[in-house]
Design a protein around this motif. Structure first.
Motif, mmCIF file in Angstrom:
data_model
loop_
_atom_site.group_PDB
_atom_site.id
_atom_site.type_symbol
_atom_site.label_atom_id
_atom_site.label_comp_id
_atom_site.label_asym_id
_atom_site.label_seq_id
_atom_site.Cartn_x
_atom_site.Cartn_y
_atom_site.Cartn_z
ATOM 1 N N GLY A 1 0.813 -1.215 0.000
ATOM 2 C CA GLY A 1 0.000 0.000 0.000
ATOM 3 C C GLY A 1 0.842 1.259 0.000
ATOM 4 O O GLY A 1 0.531 2.228 -0.702
ATOM 5 N N ALA A 2 1.928 1.260 0.781
ATOM 6 C CA ALA A 2 2.807 2.435 0.813
ATOM 7 C C ALA A 2 3.436 2.681 -0.548
ATOM 8 O O ALA A 2 3.511 3.827 -1.011
ATOM 9 N N ILE A 3 3.873 1.612 -1.209
ATOM 10 C CA ILE A 3 4.471 1.754 -2.540
ATOM 11 C C ILE A 3 3.443 2.309 -3.522
ATOM 12 O O ILE A 3 3.737 3.205 -4.326
ATOM 13 N N GLY A 4 2.213 1.791 -3.437
ATOM 14 C CA GLY A 4 1.157 2.266 -4.336
ATOM 15 C C GLY A 4 0.821 3.727 -4.137
ATOM 16 O O GLY A 4 0.416 4.412 -5.081
ATOM 17 N N ARG A 5 0.981 4.216 -2.906
ATOM 18 C CA ARG A 5 0.709 5.633 -2.598
ATOM 19 C C ARG A 5 1.953 6.495 -2.733
ATOM 20 O O ARG A 5 1.929 7.679 -2.398
ATOM 21 N N ASP A 6 3.061 5.895 -3.187
ATOM 22 C CA ASP A 6 4.330 6.602 -3.353
ATOM 23 C C ASP A 6 4.843 7.139 -2.022
ATOM 24 O O ASP A 6 5.379 8.245 -1.948
ATOM 25 N N ARG A 7 4.680 6.325 -0.973
ATOM 26 C CA ARG A 7 5.203 6.672 0.335
ATOM 27 C C ARG A 7 6.455 5.837 0.599
ATOM 28 O O ARG A 7 6.593 4.728 0.094
ATOM 29 N N PRO A 8 7.393 6.332 1.394
ATOM 30 C CA PRO A 8 8.679 5.641 1.544
ATOM 31 C C PRO A 8 8.590 4.346 2.349
ATOM 32 O O PRO A 8 7.774 4.210 3.271
ATOM 33 N N VAL A 9 9.439 3.413 1.988
ATOM 34 C CA VAL A 9 9.688 2.208 2.771
ATOM 35 C C VAL A 9 11.172 2.234 3.126
ATOM 36 O O VAL A 9 12.031 2.123 2.245
ATOM 37 N N ILE A 10 11.470 2.420 4.400
ATOM 38 C CA ILE A 10 12.844 2.554 4.867
ATOM 39 C C ILE A 10 13.262 1.253 5.539
ATOM 40 O O ILE A 10 12.577 0.764 6.435
ATOM 41 N N LEU A 11 14.395 0.699 5.118
ATOM 42 C CA LEU A 11 14.948 -0.501 5.735
ATOM 43 C C LEU A 11 16.212 -0.128 6.494
ATOM 44 O O LEU A 11 17.213 0.281 5.914
ATOM 45 N N ALA A 12 16.148 -0.247 7.819
ATOM 46 C CA ALA A 12 17.321 -0.064 8.672
ATOM 47 C C ALA A 12 17.774 -1.444 9.125
ATOM 48 O O ALA A 12 16.952 -2.248 9.572
ATOM 49 N N MET A 13 19.060 -1.731 9.034
ATOM 50 C CA MET A 13 19.486 -3.108 9.265
ATOM 51 C C MET A 13 20.865 -3.197 9.891
ATOM 52 O O MET A 13 21.760 -2.395 9.597
ATOM 53 N N GLY A 14 21.019 -4.176 10.767
ATOM 54 C CA GLY A 14 22.326 -4.518 11.284
ATOM 55 C C GLY A 14 23.096 -5.340 10.273
ATOM 56 O O GLY A 14 22.546 -5.861 9.295
ATOM 57 N N GLU B 1 5.176 9.691 6.816
ATOM 58 C CA GLU B 1 3.714 9.620 6.992
ATOM 59 C C GLU B 1 3.103 8.735 5.899
ATOM 60 O O GLU B 1 3.293 8.969 4.710
ATOM 61 N N GLY B 2 2.390 7.700 6.331
ATOM 62 C CA GLY B 2 1.797 6.760 5.386
ATOM 63 C C GLY B 2 2.738 5.696 4.880
ATOM 64 O O GLY B 2 2.363 4.856 4.066
ATOM 65 N N GLY B 3 4.004 5.724 5.345
ATOM 66 C CA GLY B 3 5.007 4.783 4.871
ATOM 67 C C GLY B 3 5.273 3.670 5.868
ATOM 68 O O GLY B 3 4.506 3.426 6.802
ATOM 69 N N VAL B 4 6.413 3.003 5.685
ATOM 70 C CA VAL B 4 6.781 1.845 6.503
ATOM 71 C C VAL B 4 8.247 1.965 6.898
ATOM 72 O O VAL B 4 9.106 2.275 6.064
ATOM 73 N N GLY C 1 8.266 20.401 12.799
ATOM 74 C CA GLY C 1 6.922 20.621 12.277
ATOM 75 C C GLY C 1 6.449 19.637 11.238
ATOM 76 O O GLY C 1 5.372 19.805 10.665
ATOM 77 N N HIS C 2 7.211 18.584 10.967
ATOM 78 C CA HIS C 2 6.788 17.578 9.992
ATOM 79 C C HIS C 2 5.756 16.646 10.628
ATOM 80 O O HIS C 2 5.946 16.187 11.749
ATOM 81 N N ARG C 3 4.702 16.363 9.896
ATOM 82 C CA ARG C 3 3.677 15.443 10.383
ATOM 83 C C ARG C 3 4.111 14.013 10.060
ATOM 84 O O ARG C 3 4.093 13.586 8.903
ATOM 85 N N VAL C 4 4.493 13.283 11.092
ATOM 86 C CA VAL C 4 4.852 11.871 10.950
ATOM 87 C C VAL C 4 4.129 11.143 12.076
ATOM 88 O O VAL C 4 4.628 10.991 13.184
ATOM 89 N N GLN C 5 2.918 10.726 11.788
ATOM 90 C CA GLN C 5 2.050 10.180 12.836
ATOM 91 C C GLN C 5 1.470 8.823 12.457
ATOM 92 O O GLN C 5 1.498 7.884 13.246
ATOM 93 N N HIS C 6 0.932 8.714 11.248
ATOM 94 C CA HIS C 6 0.286 7.479 10.827
ATOM 95 C C HIS C 6 1.201 6.723 9.856
ATOM 96 O O HIS C 6 1.279 7.052 8.673
ATOM 97 N N PHE C 7 1.921 5.773 10.398
ATOM 98 C CA PHE C 7 2.825 4.969 9.590
ATOM 99 C C PHE C 7 2.987 3.618 10.276
ATOM 100 O O PHE C 7 2.541 3.409 11.404
ATOM 101 N N THR C 8 3.632 2.698 9.578
ATOM 102 C CA THR C 8 3.823 1.341 10.091
ATOM 103 C C THR C 8 5.289 1.145 10.468
ATOM 104 O O THR C 8 6.187 1.528 9.717
ATOM 105 N N THR C 9 5.532 0.556 11.631
ATOM 106 C CA THR C 9 6.884 0.188 12.028
ATOM 107 C C THR C 9 6.951 -1.327 12.223
ATOM 108 O O THR C 9 5.980 -1.950 12.669
ATOM 109 N N VAL C 10 8.094 -1.887 11.885
ATOM 110 C CA VAL C 10 8.295 -3.336 11.983
ATOM 111 C C VAL C 10 9.666 -3.600 12.579
ATOM 112 O O VAL C 10 10.663 -3.045 12.112
ATOM 113 N N ASN C 11 9.727 -4.425 13.609
ATOM 114 C CA ASN C 11 11.002 -4.913 14.112
ATOM 115 C C ASN C 11 11.112 -6.398 13.814
ATOM 116 O O ASN C 11 10.192 -7.168 14.095
#
Length: 331
Positions: free
Chosen positions: A64-77, A229-232, A257-267
């Protein structure tokens, strides 16, 4: 009546089972597997319960995030690199399913060694006693030179190393996250704790250059978080450094002042650690969004998630195909 007298049960009040709200339903059960099926059919056969349900919801959220052109960030060890996940991650980058990568300092070491010689991860126990641990010449020389040059040209650490790998044309750059991200113009940020990485005790090290390039990467990372916002956001196997960096970046961008409220987090990790659960799953989503914690081995769980995302993109009509494998940018 004394404390030793059993309580009477005759007055217990009950109600029909059919009236009770239950959290497990037969409609959510798994379906038995039949030989010869597809990945899509296997995903459909999973129970809609607990971690299996979470896996499917996470994949749907990424699609869904990709379809809405919202970022998917991968942080990794770096462990994700050491268990062989680079080809899976690179494929997702080429499909446009990963917008940005964040690594700790060990990530550039293992990724660069793969690019140079096609192997990495020395036997620490065997080499520590003799003082040979961490003393590979090329690792320290190339990486520290790239970091110094990056500092001189106001580059972030990740871009500086990726550009160096591409410029040197090492034989296995096709397996390097940093080199391929540089080709695809995907930001890779590197977040260093001084003294944790082998290149920090090579004679060519420049602490000021590491600090300058890694701090620039923190600011680049914060820019990506400001657009979340809206991303993962996925934390794959970092127990301390990246969960802390993420929480600080999130506080910074909200302060600005950036709105970053509704998004998905995954561990995703093979055990539950305090900081990722607290700083990635729970605290950032208190005011909106949803956090997930998937426990399992990286080398199994992340390819499963990647497969679910790719199947979801295909079902959505081919979104997320990204640039072709041979596309590149000029360095």
């Amino acid at each position: 009546m004394t404390l030793f007298d059993p309580i009477e049960l005759a007055g217990v009040r009950s109600y029909p089972l059919s009236e009770r709200k239950s959290i497990v339903c037969r409609d959510d059960f798994a379906r038995p597997w039949r030989a010869g099926g597809s990945v899509k059919e296997w995903l459909a056969s999973l129970p809609r319960i607990l971690a299996a349900k979470d896996l499917l919801e996470i994949a749907s959220g990424i699609v869904g995030a990709i379809g809405r052109d919202r970022p998917v960030i991968l942080a990794m060890g770096a462990h994700a690199i050491k268990v062989g996940l680079n080809p899976v991650i690179i494929d997702l980058m080429r499909r446009g399913a990963i917008s940005a990568l964040a690594l700790n300092g060990a990530g550039i070491i293992h990724d660069s060694e793969l690019a140079m010689v096609g192997s990495t991860s020395e036997d620490v126990a065997a080499e520590l006693g003799s003082g040979r641990f961490g003393m590979a010449e090329e690792t320290g020389a190339y990486l520290n030179r790239a970091i110094r040059e990056g500092a001189a040209h106001d580059l972030g650490l990740g871009r500086a190393v990726g550009a160096m790998l591409e410029r040197e044309r090492f034989p296995h750059c096709d397996q390097s996250l940093l080199a391929q991200a540089c080709r695809l113009d995907i930001p890779v940020t590197v977040h260093v704790a001084l003294g944790t990485d082998i290149i920090h005790f090579h004679p060519s090290v420049d602490g000021a250059a590491i600090g300058k390039t890694s701090h620039r990467d923190f600011r680049v990372f914060a820019r990506a978080v400001s657009m979340l916002e809206g991303g993962v956001y996925i934390n794959l196997g970092s127990a301390v450094i990246l969960p802390e960096v993420f929480l600080k970046a999130l506080s910074l961008v909200r302060n600005l002042g950036h709105r970053v409220q509704h998004f998905t987090t995954v561990n995703m990790d093979f055990i539950r650690h305090y900081r990722p659960v607290t700083n990635v799953v729970n605290r950032p989503t208190l005011d909106g969004g949803k956090g997930y914690n998937l426990v399992g081995h990286h080398e199994i769980m992340f390819p499963l998630l990647a497969a679910a995302v790719i199947e979801g993109l295909d079902e959505a009509g081919g979104a997320g195909n990204g640039p072709p494998p041979d596309s590149r940018r000029d360095i």
